[in-house]
Motif scaffolding. Sequence first.
Motif, PDB file in Angstrom:
ATOM      1  N   LEU A   1      70.794  88.865  79.835  1.00 10.61           N
ATOM      2  CA  LEU A   1      70.633  87.857  78.780  1.00 10.61           C
ATOM      3  C   LEU A   1      70.285  86.503  79.394  1.00 10.61           C
ATOM      4  CD1 LEU A   1      73.669  88.806  76.493  1.00 10.61           C
ATOM      5  CD2 LEU A   1      71.293  89.613  76.353  1.00 10.61           C
ATOM      6  N   ASP A   2      69.429  86.521  80.415  1.00 10.44           N
ATOM      7  CA  ASP A   2      68.988  85.290  81.072  1.00 10.44           C
ATOM      8  C   ASP A   2      67.466  85.179  81.003  1.00 10.44           C
ATOM      9  OD1 ASP A   2      69.252  82.875  82.419  1.00 10.44           O
ATOM     10  OD2 ASP A   2      69.284  83.800  84.402  1.00 10.44           O
ATOM     11  N   ASN A   3      66.919  85.584  79.868  1.00  8.09           N
ATOM     12  CA  ASN A   3      65.467  85.654  79.723  1.00  8.09           C
ATOM     13  C   ASN A   3      64.789  84.296  79.665  1.00  8.09           C
ATOM     14  OD1 ASN A   3      65.023  88.683  79.320  1.00  8.09           O
ATOM     15  ND2 ASN A   3      66.690  88.235  77.911  1.00  8.09           N
ATOM     16  N   ALA A   4      65.533  83.257  79.284  1.00  6.13           N
ATOM     17  CA  ALA A   4      64.942  81.917  79.265  1.00  6.13           C
ATOM     18  C   ALA A   4      64.706  81.392  80.676  1.00  6.13           C
ATOM     19  CB  ALA A   4      65.828  80.950  78.491  1.00  6.13           C
ATOM     20  N   ALA A   5      65.408  81.966  81.664  1.00  2.76           N
ATOM     21  CA  ALA A   5      65.179  81.581  83.059  1.00  2.76           C
ATOM     22  C   ALA A   5      64.023  82.378  83.644  1.00  2.76           C
ATOM     23  CB  ALA A   5      66.439  81.785  83.897  1.00  2.76           C
ATOM     24  N   THR A   6      64.052  83.690  83.432  1.00  2.00           N
ATOM     25  CA  THR A   6      62.909  84.537  83.787  1.00  2.00           C
ATOM     26  C   THR A   6      63.053  85.854  83.051  1.00  2.00           C
ATOM     27  OG1 THR A   6      61.504  85.241  85.652  1.00  2.00           O
ATOM     28  CG2 THR A   6      63.831  85.762  85.826  1.00  2.00           C
ATOM     29  N   SER A   7      61.942  86.379  82.588  1.00  2.00           N
ATOM     30  CA  SER A   7      61.966  87.686  81.945  1.00  2.00           C
ATOM     31  C   SER A   7      61.934  88.774  83.015  1.00  2.00           C
ATOM     32  CB  SER A   7      60.765  87.841  81.010  1.00  2.00           C
ATOM     33  OG  SER A   7      59.554  87.765  81.748  1.00  2.00           O
ATOM     34  N   GLN A   8      62.228  89.992  82.613  1.00  2.00           N
ATOM     35  CA  GLN A   8      62.082  91.110  83.531  1.00  2.00           C
ATOM     36  C   GLN A   8      60.632  91.607  83.531  1.00  2.00           C
ATOM     37  OE1 GLN A   8      63.996  91.868  85.820  1.00  2.00           O
ATOM     38  NE2 GLN A   8      65.756  90.640  85.171  1.00  2.00           N
TER      39      GLN A   8
ATOM     40  N   PRO B   1      56.814  83.212  75.674  1.00  2.00           N
ATOM     41  CA  PRO B   1      57.385  84.553  75.536  1.00  2.00           C
ATOM     42  C   PRO B   1      57.592  84.990  74.089  1.00  2.00           C
ATOM     43  CG  PRO B   1      58.664  83.210  77.078  1.00  2.00           C
ATOM     44  CD  PRO B   1      57.733  82.289  76.365  1.00  2.00           C
ATOM     45  N   HIS B   2      57.567  84.051  73.153  1.00  2.00           N
ATOM     46  CA  HIS B   2      57.962  84.344  71.772  1.00  2.00           C
ATOM     47  C   HIS B   2      56.817  84.208  70.774  1.00  2.00           C
ATOM     48  CE1 HIS B   2      61.989  84.103  73.437  1.00  2.00           C
ATOM     49  NE2 HIS B   2      61.732  82.877  73.860  1.00  2.00           N
ATOM     50  N   ILE B   3      55.857  83.355  71.075  1.00  2.00           N
ATOM     51  CA  ILE B   3      54.750  83.108  70.151  1.00  2.00           C
ATOM     52  C   ILE B   3      53.445  83.060  70.942  1.00  2.00           C
ATOM     53  CG2 ILE B   3      56.167  81.826  68.490  1.00  2.00           C
ATOM     54  CD1 ILE B   3      55.123  79.267  69.642  1.00  2.00           C
ATOM     55  N   LYS B   4      52.350  83.042  70.223  1.00  2.00           N
ATOM     56  CA  LYS B   4      51.030  83.062  70.856  1.00  2.00           C
ATOM     57  C   LYS B   4      50.300  81.763  70.495  1.00  2.00           C
ATOM     58  CE  LYS B   4      47.186  86.316  71.378  1.00  2.00           C
ATOM     59  NZ  LYS B   4      46.688  87.660  70.983  1.00  2.00           N
ATOM     60  N   PRO B   5      50.412  80.734  71.340  1.00  2.00           N
ATOM     61  CA  PRO B   5      49.806  79.449  71.005  1.00  2.00           C
ATOM     62  C   PRO B   5      48.272  79.536  70.965  1.00  2.00           C
ATOM     63  CG  PRO B   5      51.395  79.241  72.809  1.00  2.00           C
ATOM     64  CD  PRO B   5      51.130  80.694  72.629  1.00  2.00           C
ATOM     65  N   ASP B   6      47.693  78.859  69.997  1.00  2.00           N
ATOM     66  CA  ASP B   6      46.233  78.752  69.864  1.00  2.00           C
ATOM     67  C   ASP B   6      45.868  77.306  70.185  1.00  2.00           C
ATOM     68  OD1 ASP B   6      43.622  78.280  68.887  1.00  2.00           O
ATOM     69  OD2 ASP B   6      43.824  79.818  67.334  1.00  2.00           O
ATOM     70  N   VAL B   7      45.361  77.076  71.392  1.00  2.00           N
ATOM     71  CA  VAL B   7      45.185  75.689  71.842  1.00  2.00           C
ATOM     72  C   VAL B   7      44.097  74.969  71.062  1.00  2.00           C
ATOM     73  CG1 VAL B   7      46.130  76.105  74.143  1.00  2.00           C
ATOM     74  CG2 VAL B   7      43.671  76.424  73.763  1.00  2.00           C
ATOM     75  N   GLN B   8      43.112  75.704  70.549  1.00  2.00           N
ATOM     76  CA  GLN B   8      42.089  75.036  69.738  1.00  2.00           C
ATOM     77  C   GLN B   8      42.641  74.659  68.367  1.00  2.00           C
ATOM     78  OE1 GLN B   8      37.791  76.050  70.126  1.00  2.00           O
ATOM     79  NE2 GLN B   8      38.560  77.955  71.039  1.00  2.00           N
ATOM     80  N   ASP B   9      43.422  75.545  67.769  1.00  2.00           N
ATOM     81  CA  ASP B   9      44.036  75.219  66.488  1.00  2.00           C
ATOM     82  C   ASP B   9      44.999  74.040  66.627  1.00  2.00           C
ATOM     83  OD1 ASP B   9      44.732  75.840  63.635  1.00  2.00           O
ATOM     84  OD2 ASP B   9      46.681  76.186  64.548  1.00  2.00           O
ATOM     85  N   LEU B  10      45.770  74.033  67.724  1.00  2.00           N
ATOM     86  CA  LEU B  10      46.694  72.926  67.966  1.00  2.00           C
ATOM     87  C   LEU B  10      45.954  71.628  68.276  1.00  2.00           C
ATOM     88  CD1 LEU B  10      49.319  74.752  70.208  1.00  2.00           C
ATOM     89  CD2 LEU B  10      49.710  73.886  67.892  1.00  2.00           C
TER      90      LEU B  10
ATOM     91  N   GLY C   1      54.260  79.270  82.632  1.00  2.00           N
ATOM     92  CA  GLY C   1      54.366  80.126  83.804  1.00  2.00           C
ATOM     93  C   GLY C   1      54.413  81.576  83.370  1.00  2.00           C
ATOM     94  N   ALA C   2      53.927  82.472  84.235  1.00  2.00           N
ATOM     95  CA  ALA C   2      53.858  83.891  83.885  1.00  2.00           C
ATOM     96  C   ALA C   2      55.220  84.561  83.901  1.00  2.00           C
ATOM     97  CB  ALA C   2      52.918  84.620  84.846  1.00  2.00           C
ATOM     98  N   HIS C   3      56.157  84.043  84.675  1.00  2.00           N
ATOM     99  CA  HIS C   3      57.398  84.778  84.919  1.00  2.00           C
ATOM    100  C   HIS C   3      58.336  84.838  83.722  1.00  2.00           C
ATOM    101  CE1 HIS C   3      60.393  81.458  85.518  1.00  2.00           C
ATOM    102  NE2 HIS C   3      59.275  80.773  85.656  1.00  2.00           N
ATOM    103  N   LYS C   4      58.052  84.064  82.690  1.00  2.00           N
ATOM    104  CA  LYS C   4      58.834  84.189  81.453  1.00  2.00           C
ATOM    105  C   LYS C   4      58.113  85.065  80.428  1.00  2.00           C
ATOM    106  CE  LYS C   4      60.670  79.489  82.050  1.00  2.00           C
ATOM    107  NZ  LYS C   4      61.917  79.757  82.756  1.00  2.00           N
ATOM    108  N   ILE C   5      56.925  85.561  80.790  1.00  2.00           N
ATOM    109  CA  ILE C   5      56.100  86.366  79.877  1.00  2.00           C
ATOM    110  C   ILE C   5      55.859  87.736  80.507  1.00  2.00           C
ATOM    111  CG2 ILE C   5      54.168  86.143  78.251  1.00  2.00           C
ATOM    112  CD1 ILE C   5      53.564  83.417  79.444  1.00  2.00           C
ATOM    113  N   CYS C   6      56.882  88.259  81.170  1.00  2.00           N
ATOM    114  CA  CYS C   6      56.822  89.587  81.806  1.00  2.00           C
ATOM    115  C   CYS C   6      55.897  89.643  83.016  1.00  2.00           C
ATOM    116  CB  CYS C   6      56.431  90.676  80.804  1.00  2.00           C
ATOM    117  SG  CYS C   6      57.690  90.954  79.541  1.00  2.00           S
ATOM    118  N   GLY C   7      55.477  88.488  83.524  1.00  2.00           N
ATOM    119  CA  GLY C   7      54.641  88.456  84.707  1.00  2.00           C
ATOM    120  C   GLY C   7      55.442  88.110  85.954  1.00  2.00           C
TER     121      GLY C   7
END
Length: 413
Positions: A35-42, A213-222, A230-236
């Motif tokens: 339960l430490d996924n905010a630090a790094t995901s697996q 890790p939770h949503i998919k940002p759209d940088v053009q829409d934003l 960083g990739a390490h919180k997104i299963c990378g």
Amino acid sequence: MAVETSTYHQLNVERIRKDFPILSREVNGKPLVYLDNAATSQTPQVVIDCIVDYYQNYNANIHRGVHTLSQEATEAYEASRKKIQQHFNAKHPHEIIFTSGTTHGINLVASAFESQIGKGDIVLISALEHHSNIVPWQMLCEKTDATLEVIPMNTKGELILSEFDKLVSKQPKIVAVTHISNALGSIIPIKYIISESHKNGAAVLIDGAQACPHIKPDVQDLDVDFYVCGAHKICGPTGIGMLYGKEAWLNKLPPYQGGGEMIAEVTFEKTTYAGLPHKFEAGTPNISGGIAFGVALDYMNSIGFENIAQYEATLLHYATEQLLQIDGLKIYGTAAEKTSVISFNVDNIHPYDIGTILDKLGIAVRTGHHCTQPIMDFYNIPGTVRASFSFYNTKEEVDLFVTALKKAVMMLS
């Protein structure tokens, strides 16, 4: 190496858990509850396999190499950049700069912004920032005699937007805020912040480390100017991340580091710089990490971010209900819009002591100030216990966590 891109129409957690080898291990003789996924995901097996495949089959330095291995590595690395561009909906692949992570991306922009800022100018950040989105801007202000100002927060862990409106009307040069608080889970209304900042002539950088890790940002829409993660919180893997920057801004800013790859021509009298993205990518990069970043995004997209968000919201609600039944437990961060993070303390028990006992029982949580000391100072506490949930966690794991927490509280009371 690619993964299947068909979506799971209904999130099958037991199937997903089999993708993560580490989730089957034990800690201190107990099944691991991570339960430490905010630090790094697996890391799923497909990403591990990608890294092994690179080193076993085509390990070589990229760009300009005429031999086969170099060409294969270059093609895989640049294909990953294209995947990242598509994932974040950037307009051009060269607007994606590979970095070592979120911190690197923020430092790159803050350092380069020295060319844009002078004495008396304002840099605006928020009270919810990770140290990585505070310290680089402090350093910039010290170098340039600019002023750092802070958007305040309320006791729920939300930014006070009326105060933001006042501060942004002072026309800061850049506004740098988090998308989601790593300590509290609060989701920040960044679209409003970006829009109002632009109306007042400010560039905007968004720290997306906890959001991606939770949503998919759209940088053009934003319509955001800079977005980092960083990739390490997104299963990378660790040690790789990305900076998105609008092409016009990236062309305007000077290079962050000098060396190989980022040059067009070098003489002892003068150096001219390469075009984007290479202008900001000096030296040999984390090649396997860059390739694996793309595979990690493929994996996450195969599950589907809407599925992830819905499932994690269910976990958050369930865990919150269970935890609030414990006498003396207080949750910090009760924003109306929140992701799957619960930061809490129990009575006057130090969070480190709770975390230590939980570890003995196989439960991995984070304790301390979470690199957000100003937030802890706001609440006048030394730190919190933070449980952060991912799509591969289960309600059964929440039950194990709550049972272990009750035991820890009983032992420490």
